[in-house]
Design an enzyme around this catalytic site. Structure first.
Site, PDB file in Angstrom:
ATOM      1  N   ASP A   1     -83.649  91.482 -95.731  1.00  0.00           N
ATOM      2  CA  ASP A   1     -83.410  91.031 -94.361  1.00  0.00           C
ATOM      3  C   ASP A   1     -83.800  92.115 -93.356  1.00  0.00           C
ATOM      4  O   ASP A   1     -83.992  93.292 -93.718  1.00  0.00           O
ATOM      5  CB  ASP A   1     -81.916  90.688 -94.222  1.00  0.00           C
ATOM      6  CG  ASP A   1     -81.669  89.530 -93.280  1.00  0.00           C
ATOM      7  OD1 ASP A   1     -82.490  89.330 -92.369  1.00  0.00           O
ATOM      8  OD2 ASP A   1     -80.649  88.838 -93.451  1.00  0.00           O
TER       9      ASP A   1
ATOM     10  N   ASP B   1     -82.577  80.516 -90.041  1.00  0.00           N
ATOM     11  CA  ASP B   1     -81.161  80.414 -90.400  1.00  0.00           C
ATOM     12  C   ASP B   1     -80.635  79.021 -90.091  1.00  0.00           C
ATOM     13  O   ASP B   1     -79.476  78.732 -90.350  1.00  0.00           O
ATOM     14  CB  ASP B   1     -80.344  81.442 -89.608  1.00  0.00           C
ATOM     15  CG  ASP B   1     -80.397  82.817 -90.254  1.00  0.00           C
ATOM     16  OD1 ASP B   1     -80.906  82.920 -91.377  1.00  0.00           O
ATOM     17  OD2 ASP B   1     -79.938  83.789 -89.623  1.00  0.00           O
TER      18      ASP B   1
HETATM   19  C1  GLA Z   1     -79.308  87.136 -91.453  1.00  0.00           C
HETATM   20  C2  GLA Z   1     -79.978  86.161 -92.387  1.00  0.00           C
HETATM   21  C3  GLA Z   1     -78.950  85.225 -92.964  1.00  0.00           C
HETATM   22  C4  GLA Z   1     -77.899  86.032 -93.683  1.00  0.00           C
HETATM   23  C5  GLA Z   1     -77.294  87.057 -92.753  1.00  0.00           C
HETATM   24  C6  GLA Z   1     -76.375  87.996 -93.478  1.00  0.00           C
HETATM   25  O1  GLA Z   1     -78.824  86.499 -90.321  1.00  0.00           O
HETATM   26  O2  GLA Z   1     -80.994  85.465 -91.727  1.00  0.00           O
HETATM   27  O3  GLA Z   1     -79.547  84.294 -93.825  1.00  0.00           O
HETATM   28  O4  GLA Z   1     -78.457  86.645 -94.809  1.00  0.00           O
HETATM   29  O5  GLA Z   1     -78.283  87.837 -92.118  1.00  0.00           O
HETATM   30  O6  GLA Z   1     -75.804  88.916 -92.642  1.00  0.00           O
END
Ligand code: GLA
Length: 704
Positions: free
Chosen positions: A440, A504
């Site tokens: 990430d 997301d």
């Molecule tokens: C980001 C990612 C999510 C998740 C969060 C965890 O927002 O896009 O899918 O993994 O971090 O903190």
């Protein structure tokens, strides 16, 4: 040197004139080479302009009399700021051309690689600038420039933000131009590094289009300019901050690769060419490695980690057919919310007293593989790492930069940082049976300073190097590129990762648009697509299991929730879609994608994937909104063999499909129908009438 050269693929030709600094004279439909190319295309010289024609040369130099955005800008202590290059050599290789140009007076050399994947008609191009003069050359811009014809007067670009990626923007380019600049330090949700130009009204299956994608995960600038004489020019570059690129004598810098393709079969033709090129040249996995069904814990438990409970989730996941179980954020020391602990990549023993071993062993016992979330480039001020190494931040020490998601960025140009991250990730991958990392990158980059000097470009290069080093040591570990969803999706990071997290947002309706936008440049097998909760965590919209399931089916499928909290109906649905995915994933991940044009495009989104041998196809009809008219016209398929007879049947639909806003669906819906490929393409099938936010899935099979 031959004055004009030709590169031809299956459907397109590129004709290049070696005079005048090298000019792409023609890039379009396939042609036989012609000695008269130059005479045919040499332009008039109207009054009121310079007395000579000015080509859009490889480096688009202003010093040549071209008044647009030049391909190079820089200076050597105030001199050599207007270079003009002479082409000195072309070497033809199996992959394309290696072109050398130089400006002796300025002490600069350009080596251009213009490669051509003729099987898929994809051009891949970049420049390397070398400082051959005495003293430093400070470079501010180095771009790849491609001329486009006058008729390429419409443009498709993409915009977005967190949970709203890959939105389409259509605009006409008649005068002036269009420019997008990204200064966010990652590929970005906002300024996706691709542009498509085309003939007026180009669509999914008609019109000429020229598509271009800049393979770079940092700051960038892309533009289409209309010259005052009507010619169009596309230009793409990495964007540098002042003082960032200083070349000592003998040093060089490369532009990122620009990938481009022409098609006269509209956007589908363009996408199919890019998809095939990616499959053959960029992907690190092969078709015989099926893409495993994921269950990711994020929206299920967030930071609330209890190994006993997680093991129960894993048992339930395996029962539903899940093949890879992933623990998302929250597993490392002190990570109880998003305010602390980034950088401390050690298992939190207060949550996992026996380490991750028992959970992983349980996951493996259930027949699944295991994956883990990391965010290596980041650091929280509330972390052990920061307390030990406050100077490891990417920053300018005279300023206080704003945080993003409460966190800061680590300086990857610092060798100690690089080694620490390699050691931590390598240890995790060596100690645990991890088959996948969700990598990430949750914040944008502000003031990217390394020892007070600009280091944005270097930061991206070091990220690639870190990923490459890890993959070299752990070649079977898949990496997913996630940056708060779809903030780092491009062709260069794809050389290091095997999957993208496009958003997301798991709301099926929003995903329909996001996934469609994603599909223009990327094939389905690299697109993470998860079935989320009935009530979306991003939008609070409620979607039934069918709409969620069919939407997630057209990518690399997964589930993003707590299966222990799901209703029996949802659980039965997950098993069903997991099963459907397993039955059809070979087709979905190797077939040819068509975004079909329907009669109610505002309200419906139609996608088909046809197998390479044209014997099978899967079609999704997604009803996004209320039908515009009482009837929705016909469904016309593409890519089938006209002479072959196919059976078409509905293999999945919501329960109320036959009783929603319709009393009787078209006759073929009941038991399916057998029709030729020709019929299906031209006459088609009467479209069923669907409720808003619902979908049906059709299977098309050639009859023996
Ligand atoms: C980001 C990612 C999510 C998740 C969060 C965890 O927002 O896009 O899918 O993994 O971090 O903190």
């Amino acid at each position: 040197m031959e004055p004009t050269r030709f590169l031809s693929g299956k459907t397109s030709t590129l004709c290049f004139d070696t005079a005048s600094g090298g000019e792409i004279l023609y890039w379009g439909a396939k042609l036989s080479s012609s000695q008269a190319a130059k005479a045919a295309l040499s332009r008039a010289v109207p009054y009121g302009r310079l007395d000579a024609d000015t080509p859009v040369s490889l480096m688009a130099e202003n010093g040549r009399g071209l008044f647009g955005s030049p391909g190079i800008e820089g200076h050597r202590d105030g001199r050599h700021w207007s270079p003009v290059f002479t082409l000195t050599r072309i070497e033809e290789t199996a992959e394309g051309w290696h072109i050398e140009s130089e400006d002796r007076a300025a002490g600069l050399q350009i080596a251009t690689q213009l490669l051509f994947d003729g099987d898929n008609d994809v051009i891949k191009m970049r420049h390397r600038l070398t400082n051959t003069g005495v003293g430093v050359y400070e470079l501010t811009r180095l771009a790849v420039t491609l001329p486009l014809p006058e008729r390429a007067s419409e443009c498709l670009s993409f915009y977005g933000r967190w949970v709203y990626e890959f939105q389409q923007h259509r605009h006409s380019v008649q005068h002036g131009g269009y420019q997008q600049e990204n200064r966010r330090g990652r590929t970005s949700h906002q300024h996706y590094p691709a542009l498509i130009a085309g003939t007026p009204g180009f669509g999914e299956s008609h019109g000429e289009v020229w598509g271009a994608h800049l393979a770079w995960s940092g700051n960038h600038r892309l533009r289409i300019d209309v010259k005052a004489d009507g010619r169009r020019v596309l230009q793409a570059e990495a964007l540098y901050v002042p003082g960032e690129i200083v070349l000592q004598t003998g040093e060089h810098i490369n532009t990122p690769w620009l990938y481009a393709t022409w098609s006269n079969r509209g956007l589908n033709g363009m996408s199919q060419q890019f998809h095939r090129h990616i499959r053959q040249h960029l992907l690190a996995f092969t078709p015989d490695q099926p893409r495993q069904v994921h269950l990711n814990t994020w929206e299920g438990i967030y930071f609330d980690h209890d190994p006993q409970y997680i093991m129960q989730m894993a048992t339930e996941a395996a029962r539903m057919g899940v093949e890879r179980f992933i623990i998302d954020d929250g597993w490392f020391i002190g990570r109880n919310d998003d305010k602390a602990a980034l950088g401390d990549w050690f298992v939190d023993e207060s949550k996992y007293p026996q380490g991750l071993e028992p959970v992983i062993a349980h996951v493996l016992e259930q027949g699944m593989t295991f994956g883990l979330w990391v965010e290596p480039e980041m650091i929280s001020k509330n972390s052990r790492l920061y307390r030990q190494h406050p100077d490891w931040l990417l920053q300018l020490s005279d300023y206080q930069q704003p945080t993003g998601r409460n966190q800061y960025v680590l300086d990857l140009s610092n060798d100690e940082v690089f080694s620490y991250l390699f050691e931590r990730l390598d240890t995790l991958l060596s100690r645990y049976a991890i088959s996948y990392l969700k990598w990430d990158m949750n914040r944008e980059v502000v003031q990217p300073g390394h020892q007070e000097r600009p280091a944005q470009t270097r930061q991206v290069e070091r990220l690639y190097a870190l990923m490459a080093a890890l993959r070299a040591k752990h070649p079977t570990v898949d990496i997913e590129s996630c940056a708060a969803g779809g903030g780092r999706i491009d062709y260069e990071i794809l050389r290091h990762v095997q999957r993208f997290w496009p958003s997301d947002n798991n709301d099926a309706l929003e995903r329909q648009a996001i996934q469609r936008g994603f599909s223009y440049f990327f094939p389905p097998e690299v697109m993470g697509a998860h079935i989320g909760a009935r009530k979306s965590h991003s939008t609070r919209r409620v979607s039934d299991i069918h709409f969620r399931g069919i939407t997630a089916l057209f990518g690399h499928m997964g589930i993003e929730l707590d299966p222990l909290q799901a209703s029996e109906e949802d659980k039965a649905g997950f098993s069903r879609y997991v099963e459907l995915y397993k039955q059809h994933r070979q087709l979905i991940h190797q077939g040819t994608l068509y975004r079909l044009e329907g009669d109610d495009p505002k309200a419906q989104s139609l996608t088909a994937i046809v197998s390479a041998d044209r014997r099978r196809a899967l079609v999704a009809v997604a009803q996004l909104a209320m039908p515009t008219w009482a009837l929705s016209g016909t469904l016309r398929l593409q890519g089938l063999d006209p002479q072959t007879s196919y059976r078409v049947r509905v293999i999945d639909a919501a329960d109320n499909f036959r009783s929603g806003i319709v009393s009787t669906q078209p006759a073929w819906v009941e038991d399916g129908v057998e029709l030729s490929g020709e019929w299906l393409e031209h006459a088609g099938l009467a479209m069923p009438v669907l409720d808003p936010e619902s979908a049906i899935l059709l299977l098309v099979e050639a009859q023996p």
